[in-house]
Design a protein around this motif. Sequence first.
Motif, PDB file in Angstrom:
ATOM      1  N   ALA A 138     -29.162  23.626   8.140  1.00 49.68           N
ATOM      2  CA  ALA A 138     -29.106  24.957   8.740  1.00 49.68           C
ATOM      3  C   ALA A 138     -30.035  25.040   9.947  1.00 49.68           C
ATOM      4  CB  ALA A 138     -29.500  25.999   7.702  1.00 49.68           C
ATOM      5  N   GLY A 139     -29.928  26.135  10.682  1.00 48.22           N
ATOM      6  CA  GLY A 139     -30.832  26.403  11.792  1.00 48.22           C
ATOM      7  C   GLY A 139     -32.148  26.968  11.295  1.00 48.22           C
ATOM      8  N   ASP A 140     -33.044  27.266  12.226  1.00 52.78           N
ATOM      9  CA  ASP A 140     -34.353  27.802  11.880  1.00 52.78           C
ATOM     10  C   ASP A 140     -34.242  29.091  11.067  1.00 52.78           C
ATOM     11  OD1 ASP A 140     -36.184  26.864  14.892  1.00 52.78           O
ATOM     12  OD2 ASP A 140     -35.996  25.847  12.962  1.00 52.78           O
ATOM     13  N   ALA A 141     -35.125  29.224  10.086  1.00 51.38           N
ATOM     14  CA  ALA A 141     -35.250  30.426   9.240  1.00 51.38           C
ATOM     15  C   ALA A 141     -34.050  30.642   8.334  1.00 51.38           C
ATOM     16  CB  ALA A 141     -35.500  31.675  10.089  1.00 51.38           C
ATOM     17  N   MET A 142     -33.150  29.668   8.241  1.00 49.30           N
ATOM     18  CA  MET A 142     -31.984  29.781   7.370  1.00 49.30           C
ATOM     19  C   MET A 142     -32.153  28.901   6.143  1.00 49.30           C
ATOM     20  SD  MET A 142     -28.755  29.641   9.990  1.00 49.30           S
ATOM     21  CE  MET A 142     -27.602  29.804   8.625  1.00 49.30           C
ATOM     22  N   THR A 143     -31.687  29.386   5.010  1.00 48.56           N
ATOM     23  CA  THR A 143     -31.706  28.597   3.783  1.00 48.56           C
ATOM     24  C   THR A 143     -30.431  27.772   3.666  1.00 48.56           C
ATOM     25  OG1 THR A 143     -30.626  30.315   2.479  1.00 48.56           O
ATOM     26  CG2 THR A 143     -33.051  30.389   2.612  1.00 48.56           C
ATOM     27  N   GLY A 144     -30.476  26.785   2.795  1.00 48.18           N
ATOM     28  CA  GLY A 144     -29.275  26.002   2.524  1.00 48.18           C
ATOM     29  C   GLY A 144     -28.173  26.863   1.943  1.00 48.18           C
ATOM     30  N   GLY A 145     -28.555  27.815   1.080  1.00 53.03           N
ATOM     31  CA  GLY A 145     -27.565  28.702   0.479  1.00 53.03           C
ATOM     32  C   GLY A 145     -26.869  29.573   1.506  1.00 53.03           C
ATOM     33  N   LEU A 146     -27.602  30.005   2.533  1.00 51.17           N
ATOM     34  CA  LEU A 146     -26.996  30.862   3.554  1.00 51.17           C
ATOM     35  C   LEU A 146     -25.986  30.082   4.393  1.00 51.17           C
ATOM     36  CD1 LEU A 146     -26.742  33.505   5.059  1.00 51.17           C
ATOM     37  CD2 LEU A 146     -28.741  32.860   6.441  1.00 51.17           C
ATOM     38  N   ILE A 147     -26.357  28.894   4.842  1.00 50.72           N
ATOM     39  CA  ILE A 147     -25.398  28.135   5.650  1.00 50.72           C
ATOM     40  C   ILE A 147     -24.192  27.736   4.809  1.00 50.72           C
ATOM     41  CG2 ILE A 147     -26.473  25.862   5.280  1.00 50.72           C
ATOM     42  CD1 ILE A 147     -24.786  27.184   8.505  1.00 50.72           C
ATOM     43  N   ARG A 148     -24.392  27.510   3.529  1.00 53.40           N
ATOM     44  CA  ARG A 148     -23.257  27.189   2.657  1.00 53.40           C
ATOM     45  C   ARG A 148     -22.265  28.348   2.611  1.00 53.40           C
ATOM     46  NH1 ARG A 148     -21.944  27.917  -2.947  1.00 53.40           N
ATOM     47  NH2 ARG A 148     -20.376  26.356  -3.506  1.00 53.40           N
ATOM     48  N   SER A 149     -22.782  29.576   2.609  1.00 53.30           N
ATOM     49  CA  SER A 149     -21.898  30.740   2.530  1.00 53.30           C
ATOM     50  C   SER A 149     -21.082  30.932   3.806  1.00 53.30           C
ATOM     51  CB  SER A 149     -22.720  32.005   2.243  1.00 53.30           C
ATOM     52  OG  SER A 149     -23.471  32.411   3.388  1.00 53.30           O
ATOM     53  N   TRP A 150     -21.522  30.321   4.907  1.00 50.35           N
ATOM     54  CA  TRP A 150     -20.781  30.426   6.159  1.00 50.35           C
ATOM     55  C   TRP A 150     -19.614  29.451   6.240  1.00 50.35           C
ATOM     56  CZ3 TRP A 150     -24.330  30.871  11.082  1.00 50.35           C
ATOM     57  CH2 TRP A 150     -25.136  32.006  10.974  1.00 50.35           C
ATOM     58  N   LEU A 151     -19.683  28.370   5.479  1.00 45.26           N
ATOM     59  CA  LEU A 151     -18.797  27.234   5.702  1.00 45.26           C
ATOM     60  C   LEU A 151     -17.665  27.124   4.683  1.00 45.26           C
ATOM     61  CD1 LEU A 151     -21.523  24.539   6.479  1.00 45.26           C
ATOM     62  CD2 LEU A 151     -20.111  25.777   8.134  1.00 45.26           C
ATOM     63  N   SER A 152     -16.607  26.423   5.087  1.00 43.27           N
ATOM     64  CA  SER A 152     -15.522  26.094   4.153  1.00 43.27           C
ATOM     65  C   SER A 152     -15.318  24.583   4.102  1.00 43.27           C
ATOM     66  CB  SER A 152     -14.224  26.793   4.578  1.00 43.27           C
ATOM     67  OG  SER A 152     -13.840  26.398   5.887  1.00 43.27           O
ATOM     68  N   LEU A 153     -16.376  23.822   4.402  1.00 44.37           N
ATOM     69  CA  LEU A 153     -16.281  22.362   4.384  1.00 44.37           C
ATOM     70  C   LEU A 153     -15.907  21.843   3.001  1.00 44.37           C
ATOM     71  CD1 LEU A 153     -19.368  21.325   6.565  1.00 44.37           C
ATOM     72  CD2 LEU A 153     -16.953  21.060   7.166  1.00 44.37           C
ATOM     73  N   GLU A 154     -16.468  22.448   1.964  1.00 44.34           N
ATOM     74  CA  GLU A 154     -16.157  22.010   0.601  1.00 44.34           C
ATOM     75  C   GLU A 154     -14.667  22.157   0.330  1.00 44.34           C
ATOM     76  OE1 GLU A 154     -18.613  24.514  -1.762  1.00 44.34           O
ATOM     77  OE2 GLU A 154     -20.487  23.682  -0.975  1.00 44.34           O
ATOM     78  N   TRP A 155     -14.134  23.279   0.737  1.00 41.88           N
ATOM     79  CA  TRP A 155     -12.709  23.550   0.519  1.00 41.88           C
ATOM     80  C   TRP A 155     -11.852  22.573   1.306  1.00 41.88           C
ATOM     81  CZ3 TRP A 155      -8.889  26.036   3.781  1.00 41.88           C
ATOM     82  CH2 TRP A 155      -7.730  26.399   3.098  1.00 41.88           C
ATOM     83  N   ASN A 156     -12.245  22.301   2.565  1.00 42.65           N
ATOM     84  CA  ASN A 156     -11.489  21.366   3.391  1.00 42.65           C
ATOM     85  C   ASN A 156     -11.529  19.950   2.843  1.00 42.65           C
ATOM     86  OD1 ASN A 156     -10.347  22.606   6.022  1.00 42.65           O
ATOM     87  ND2 ASN A 156     -12.364  23.543   5.860  1.00 42.65           N
ATOM     88  N   SER A 157     -12.581  19.604   2.102  1.00 34.58           N
ATOM     89  CA  SER A 157     -12.695  18.252   1.541  1.00 34.58           C
ATOM     90  C   SER A 157     -11.756  18.033   0.365  1.00 34.58           C
ATOM     91  CB  SER A 157     -14.132  17.983   1.102  1.00 34.58           C
ATOM     92  OG  SER A 157     -14.440  18.676  -0.100  1.00 34.58           O
ATOM     93  N   GLY A 158     -11.173  19.093  -0.158  1.00 36.35           N
ATOM     94  CA  GLY A 158     -10.256  18.955  -1.283  1.00 36.35           C
ATOM     95  C   GLY A 158     -10.926  18.418  -2.534  1.00 36.35           C
ATOM     96  N   GLY A 159     -12.214  18.681  -2.691  1.00 36.87           N
ATOM     97  CA  GLY A 159     -12.930  18.220  -3.884  1.00 36.87           C
ATOM     98  C   GLY A 159     -13.290  16.751  -3.848  1.00 36.87           C
TER      99      GLY A 159
END
Length: 343
Positions: A138-159
Amino acid sequence: MRWSQLFALWVLLLFVGCGQDERSTTASPSSPPGGSPSDPSPAPPSEPGTEPGQRVLAPLPMTRANDGLTVSALSKGSTSGSGTQEILAAEQCNLPVQYTGYAGLQSLEFAYVNYTYELYIGGNYDGHSRLPLVFVFAGDAMTGGLIRSWLSLEWNSGGSAIFVYPNGIGLSWDTSTAPGINSSLSLVDAILSDVESKLCVDTKRIFAWGISRGAFMVNHIGCYRGNVFRGIIANSGGGPSSQNPADRDANNFFKCPTPPVAAFIIHGDADQTIIFGAGDDSQRHWKVANGCSDETVGVDPGPCVAYQGCKNPVTWCHLGGWPHQLWTASEPAVWRFIESTKE
């Protein structure tokens, strides 16, 4: 009290107890600021990263990393020993988990301090087959959980991947300190060792995705951990760089001590936070490092182009009029980029 009344009371208590065990484990995702409604990437499921019918894995046991700042990293596919028996042991894997999906916040003791990272285990994980591992910075002052909520990389990976979202030291990343004493690089080494001790990771397919300061970090990783990481994806960042002029060659290109990695670089020319030239320098660095020609071929999503004749794939996305924000249209392409590195 009559038996019928006792039986009714017992049924009521049983129902209340079961109801308390059903807890929500993942908050609904928030949209990234400034997201464009015209972005063609498909929408993620309501609980990003958890396939239908999956259950959430409890946090894995905390482990203790090397207490020093420097943790030695093994090269791609290498082992710490030698001999046929040890090589076979490294190739085999038997690390089953009870459930896949979002595994929650993981703890790691590093340099006598407790650090954390979010963990997601793709639904195709079977405890034996090795899956690629993707670090997300993530960028400065961001948590891992916050950047995860922005992304759909997990979904695009198809598990078909494992994802790690580290919480940086002070919610930032050090990309200026020399690598031998760089606490951010060493923390990444420690998290990688922690994940590899718990899950079957394809050590030849470890990637780093980053945005803003996180993009600087992945370029730093690509430069100093090119023997460990297979590729990087940088959104709106810069680097690799150094304050030492001796780290540049006669053509003023930065000299990295490890082999070049595959690179997917994204930057908007209307970015007022990180100047466009920083991203342009990054893509030129990886183009030169990978021996690419000047020839390019357009790839999805436009206006991205792929350089030709490269040792490793290099994709460059120059976004006209785009500010300092996540470009969600790139996410399906990022997974295709990761898939293209299969040997």
